[in-house]
Design an enzyme around this catalytic site. Structure first.
Site, mmCIF file in Angstrom:
data_model
loop_
_atom_site.group_PDB
_atom_site.id
_atom_site.type_symbol
_atom_site.label_atom_id
_atom_site.label_comp_id
_atom_site.label_asym_id
_atom_site.label_seq_id
_atom_site.Cartn_x
_atom_site.Cartn_y
_atom_site.Cartn_z
ATOM 1 N N HIS A 1 -11.804 16.375 -43.672
ATOM 2 C CA HIS A 1 -11.195 16.842 -44.861
ATOM 3 C C HIS A 1 -12.271 18.117 -45.168
ATOM 4 O O HIS A 1 -12.042 18.607 -46.185
ATOM 5 C CB HIS A 1 -11.492 16.054 -45.944
ATOM 6 C CG HIS A 1 -10.669 14.722 -45.794
ATOM 7 N ND1 HIS A 1 -9.243 14.867 -45.279
ATOM 8 C CD2 HIS A 1 -10.620 13.417 -45.639
ATOM 9 C CE1 HIS A 1 -8.547 13.924 -45.128
ATOM 10 N NE2 HIS A 1 -9.493 12.814 -45.306
ATOM 11 N N ASP B 1 -6.417 10.015 -37.660
ATOM 12 C CA ASP B 1 -6.803 9.481 -38.994
ATOM 13 C C ASP B 1 -5.683 9.094 -39.595
ATOM 14 O O ASP B 1 -4.583 9.636 -39.606
ATOM 15 C CB ASP B 1 -7.697 10.390 -39.616
ATOM 16 C CG ASP B 1 -8.464 9.563 -40.728
ATOM 17 O OD1 ASP B 1 -9.662 9.329 -40.642
ATOM 18 O OD2 ASP B 1 -7.765 9.585 -41.698
ATOM 19 N N HIS C 1 -5.151 9.826 -42.841
ATOM 20 C CA HIS C 1 -5.141 11.087 -43.503
ATOM 21 C C HIS C 1 -4.961 12.303 -42.976
ATOM 22 O O HIS C 1 -5.780 12.500 -41.709
ATOM 23 C CB HIS C 1 -6.151 11.075 -44.608
ATOM 24 C CG HIS C 1 -6.440 9.929 -45.508
ATOM 25 N ND1 HIS C 1 -7.270 8.944 -44.961
ATOM 26 C CD2 HIS C 1 -5.906 9.375 -46.516
ATOM 27 C CE1 HIS C 1 -7.363 8.000 -45.919
ATOM 28 N NE2 HIS C 1 -6.657 8.295 -46.979
ATOM 29 N N ASP D 1 -8.458 4.188 -40.100
ATOM 30 C CA ASP D 1 -7.703 3.777 -41.012
ATOM 31 C C ASP D 1 -6.567 3.585 -41.047
ATOM 32 O O ASP D 1 -5.926 3.239 -42.107
ATOM 33 C CB ASP D 1 -8.406 4.265 -42.318
ATOM 34 C CG ASP D 1 -8.465 6.030 -42.216
ATOM 35 O OD1 ASP D 1 -8.246 6.360 -41.013
ATOM 36 O OD2 ASP D 1 -8.969 6.679 -42.999
#
Ligand SMILES: [Zn+2]
Length: 343
Positions: free
Chosen positions: A158, A193, A195, A282
């Site tokens: 990120h 991931d 996200h 995740d």
């Protein structure tokens, strides 16, 4: 397969986190390291300490202004009377077109996308060692290893060139890809991931030499909200070199593997010389974020499909939060990858 990790990566220990506006304990805990180390060992990895590569490989993807900020902001913040124990922004520019602020509070808002990435005394050093683990894994692959794993914590995907966000400070996957570029004409980054890898996408968005592909929960109602949509395809010379594959919330193994087949097709068409896998765990059905429903055996299948590309691969740890199966999910992925390579 070698796994790279330095003890300094444990020291960053963020406390604050706002979730839907409510204060919660920060989920990016040092305890993640113990689970991931156990998972890597169970997959047969030898744990190796990386070298200190200096700021060079990090400065290859992050601006000097941002790195100076990361290194010094905590000491500056602590001189503000009544300031919080960790650096947490409370004001952000609505666009980056204004002036660069001189104050610590202004710069925190300029360089931090959200409240999930508090900075403490240990953050910069931990983040540098995390990046050096990625660089050492890239070095191993450049020296002929078919694959190497970097236990990167804090995570990185990120983080943009000059912005921290979502538990991330230095973009380890981007650092690995840029390092691989020393000997590879084209590098692909595949982000699995939960996200969207918005920072990684942002760093390479205008470049045709690094293909970025991300499979993730649809950001229409999920972090990082502003990026990760299917119509983001790159810009300028990078147009056509970014592929986002958002999945409906709670999608399981089959939907994930379908998206992965699409991702593999795009990566093959790019004909890269090396691959970076941004490995978030995740997407697991039992992860506290609860966005997707990949199973533990599903991670083995994902790894086998990626190994089937037959590319020299740097596997970089991204997300994956405390739950009973966190270590098992890493074992499933790295074991699945290793088994596929032996075939
Ligand atoms: Zn994540």
């Amino acid at each position: 397969m070698k796994a790279f990790f330095a003890d300094e990566q444990r020291r960053h220990d963020p406390k604050a986190f706002l979730s839907s506006g409510a204060p919660q304990p920060n989920p990016e805990k040092p305890e993640r390291v113990e689970r991931l180390l156990a998972g890597a060992r169970a997959a047969g990895c030898e744990i190796v300490r990386p070298r200190d590569f200096g700021l060079g490989p990090i400065a290859a993807v992050h601006t000097p202004e941002y790195l100076e900020f990361l290194e010094n902001i905590f000491a500056r913040w602590r001189r503000i009377e009544g300031a919080s124990a960790e650096v947490i922004p409370n004001i952000h520019p609505i666009a980056r077109g204004g002036s660069y602020p001189a104050s610590a509070v202004g710069q925190a808002g300029y360089h931090m996308a959200d409240t999930a990435c508090p900075i403490s005394a240990e953050t910069f050093d931990s983040a540098c060692w995390s990046a050096w683990s990625a660089v050492e894994a890239a070095e191993a692959v450049m020296s002929g290893a078919p694959a190497a794993y970097a236990l990167c914590r804090p995570p990185g995907h990120h983080a943009f060139a000059d912005v921290a966000g979502g538990f991330c400070f230095i973009n380890n996957s981007a650092v690995a890809a840029e390092h691989l570029r020393k000997s590879a004409a084209r590098v692909a980054i595949l982000d699995v991931d939960l996200h969207h890898g918005n920072g990684t996408q942002g760093i390479f968005y205008a470049r045709p030499d690094v293909l970025t592909v991300s499979i993730h929960a649809d950001p229409v109602r999920f972090y990082p909200f502003f990026w990760g949509h299917a119509d983001e395809r790159g810009e300028g010379p990078g147009l056509g070199y970014n592929l986002n594959l958002p999945l409906t919330r709670k999608s399981g193994d089959e939907r994930f593997l379908e998206a992965l087949a699409t991702a593999r097709q795009r990566i093959r068409a790019f004909a890269p010389d090396a691959l970076v896998v941004a490995l978030g765990l995740d997407a697991f059905e039992g992860d506290p974020f609860g966005g997707l429903s990949v199973t533990t055996p599903g991670f083995s299948r994902i790894a086998e499909a990626i190994a089937g590309l037959g590319l020299p691969t740097v596997i970089v740890q991204e997300g994956g939060y405390l739950c009973d199966a966190l270590g098992d999910n890493l074992t499933a992925f790295l074991g699945g990858y290793g088994n596929a390579l032996k075939v």
